[in-house]
Design a protein around this motif. Structure first.
Motif, PDB file in Angstrom:
ATOM      1  N   LEU A  77      22.837  36.802  34.183  1.00 15.91           N
ATOM      2  CA  LEU A  77      23.886  36.508  35.169  1.00 15.91           C
ATOM      3  C   LEU A  77      23.989  35.008  35.423  1.00 15.91           C
ATOM      4  CD1 LEU A  77      25.963  37.778  37.063  1.00 15.91           C
ATOM      5  CD2 LEU A  77      24.205  37.875  38.832  1.00 15.91           C
ATOM      6  N   LEU A  81      27.685  34.096  34.153  1.00 13.94           N
ATOM      7  CA  LEU A  81      28.713  33.863  35.167  1.00 13.94           C
ATOM      8  C   LEU A  81      29.438  32.538  34.956  1.00 13.94           C
ATOM      9  CD1 LEU A  81      30.196  34.707  37.709  1.00 13.94           C
ATOM     10  CD2 LEU A  81      28.291  33.812  39.071  1.00 13.94           C
ATOM     11  N   TYR A  85      33.372  32.109  33.599  1.00 16.84           N
ATOM     12  CA  TYR A  85      34.315  31.318  34.390  1.00 16.84           C
ATOM     13  C   TYR A  85      34.938  30.215  33.535  1.00 16.84           C
ATOM     14  CZ  TYR A  85      36.020  27.999  37.880  1.00 16.84           C
ATOM     15  OH  TYR A  85      36.796  27.138  38.602  1.00 16.84           O
ATOM     16  N   ILE A 149      32.754  40.212  33.526  1.00 15.72           N
ATOM     17  CA  ILE A 149      33.162  39.208  34.518  1.00 15.72           C
ATOM     18  C   ILE A 149      34.451  38.511  34.073  1.00 15.72           C
ATOM     19  CG2 ILE A 149      32.531  37.030  35.632  1.00 15.72           C
ATOM     20  CD1 ILE A 149      29.669  37.962  35.691  1.00 15.72           C
ATOM     21  N   ILE A 187      31.303  41.491  39.210  1.00 18.37           N
ATOM     22  CA  ILE A 187      29.925  41.036  39.003  1.00 18.37           C
ATOM     23  C   ILE A 187      28.948  42.201  39.141  1.00 18.37           C
ATOM     24  CG2 ILE A 187      28.084  39.577  39.936  1.00 18.37           C
ATOM     25  CD1 ILE A 187      30.249  37.560  40.721  1.00 18.37           C
TER      26      ILE A 187
END
Length: 262
Positions: A77, A81, A85, A149, A187
């Motif tokens: 994560l 993440l 993004y 995500i 998430i």
């Protein structure tokens, strides 16, 4: 038209029987009272479910699988993440190549990936077993974290982020106060899917485990080599129920449409 619908319905039924039939057989056979796995069972007993707790290696490897999956999930994560993004938010040279690198653990056969990790992490660099196991599980979880995500971010309106930036908020503060709350369900779903992939993994774990260190799926394989009682069937039923509950939570959080958009 009715004949076509009937044929399609029959075909669908046969597919469901083909997919769910073995699972149903395992579930029913887990209640066999004798020490030999049979179908149909000769009676009804829960003693093999109780036997799971009696075999200490099952309990020990269960905790190992949980710890490795949770720790690997945190690392995946932390890496996935910001990667998701950046891939969703910005356009830059080499974006497609970078995305392919992140997704590659899903495309490479697990046996090939596991053998490669064994050769370079354990044999060449003498990485401790726990560290190698954690690294391997982090690698296989990373694509699921990034993919889910990124799917969640595809529905996020980045104009909201731009508005926060134009009003004087810093980029880091905007990310934590504007972006993250809007993709929270994505998430959570990513973490749950990655956890399932890690917890049930065999092909990577079989290469990364060693003396005194094993995961529950590997211990189940070892047990089957020497025993033919319904204990493994009982564990399989519990794992199926656990997986079904997690998938239900994912569906409630995101819906299946999220996984068909990208």
């Amino acid at each position: 038209m009715r004949e076509n619908n009937r044929g399609l319905g029959l075909f669908t039924l046969l597919v469901y029987i083909f997919l769910l039939g073995p699972l149903l057989i395992i579930a029913v056979a887990s209640f066999e009272p004798t020490s030999v796995l049979k179908f149909p069972p000769t009676g009804f007993s829960l003693k093999w479910y109780h036997n799971i707790l009696e075999v200490t290696m099952f309990v020990k490897t269960f905790y190992t699988s949980i710890l490795v999956s949770l720790a690997g999930n945190v690392l995946a994560l932390l890496l996935g993440l910001p990667a998701a993004y950046a891939l969703s938010r910005f356009s830059f040279k080499g974006k497609e190549a970078l995305n392919a690198v992140f997704i590659s653990p899903v495309l490479i056969p697990g046996i090939v990936l596991g053998f490669t990790m064994l050769k370079y992490l354990v044999s060449a660099y003498h990485l401790p077993i726990y560290s190698a196991l954690l690294f391997g599980h982090t690698v296989i979880m990373l694509p699921f974290i990034i993919r889910v995500i990124a799917s969640s971010l595809s529905n996020f309106d980045f104009a909201v982020e731009e508005a926060a930036l134009s009003l004087g908020a810093g980029r880091l503060a905007t990310f934590f106060k504007v972006v993250l709350p809007n993709i929270k369900s994505g998430i959570i779903a990513a973490v749950l899917i990655a956890f399932l992939e890690s917890f049930n993994n065999v092909d990577i774990s079989v290469f990364m485990t060693g003396p005194g260190v094993s995961t529950l799926p590997i211990q189940m394989l070892t047990y089957v080599e020497n025993h033919f009682d319904p204990t493994i069937a009982a564990i399989s039923v519990l794992l199926m129920v656990f997986t079904a509950v997690v998938m239900f939570l994912i569906e409630r959080l995101m819906g299946l449409s999220y996984f068909t958009k990208r």
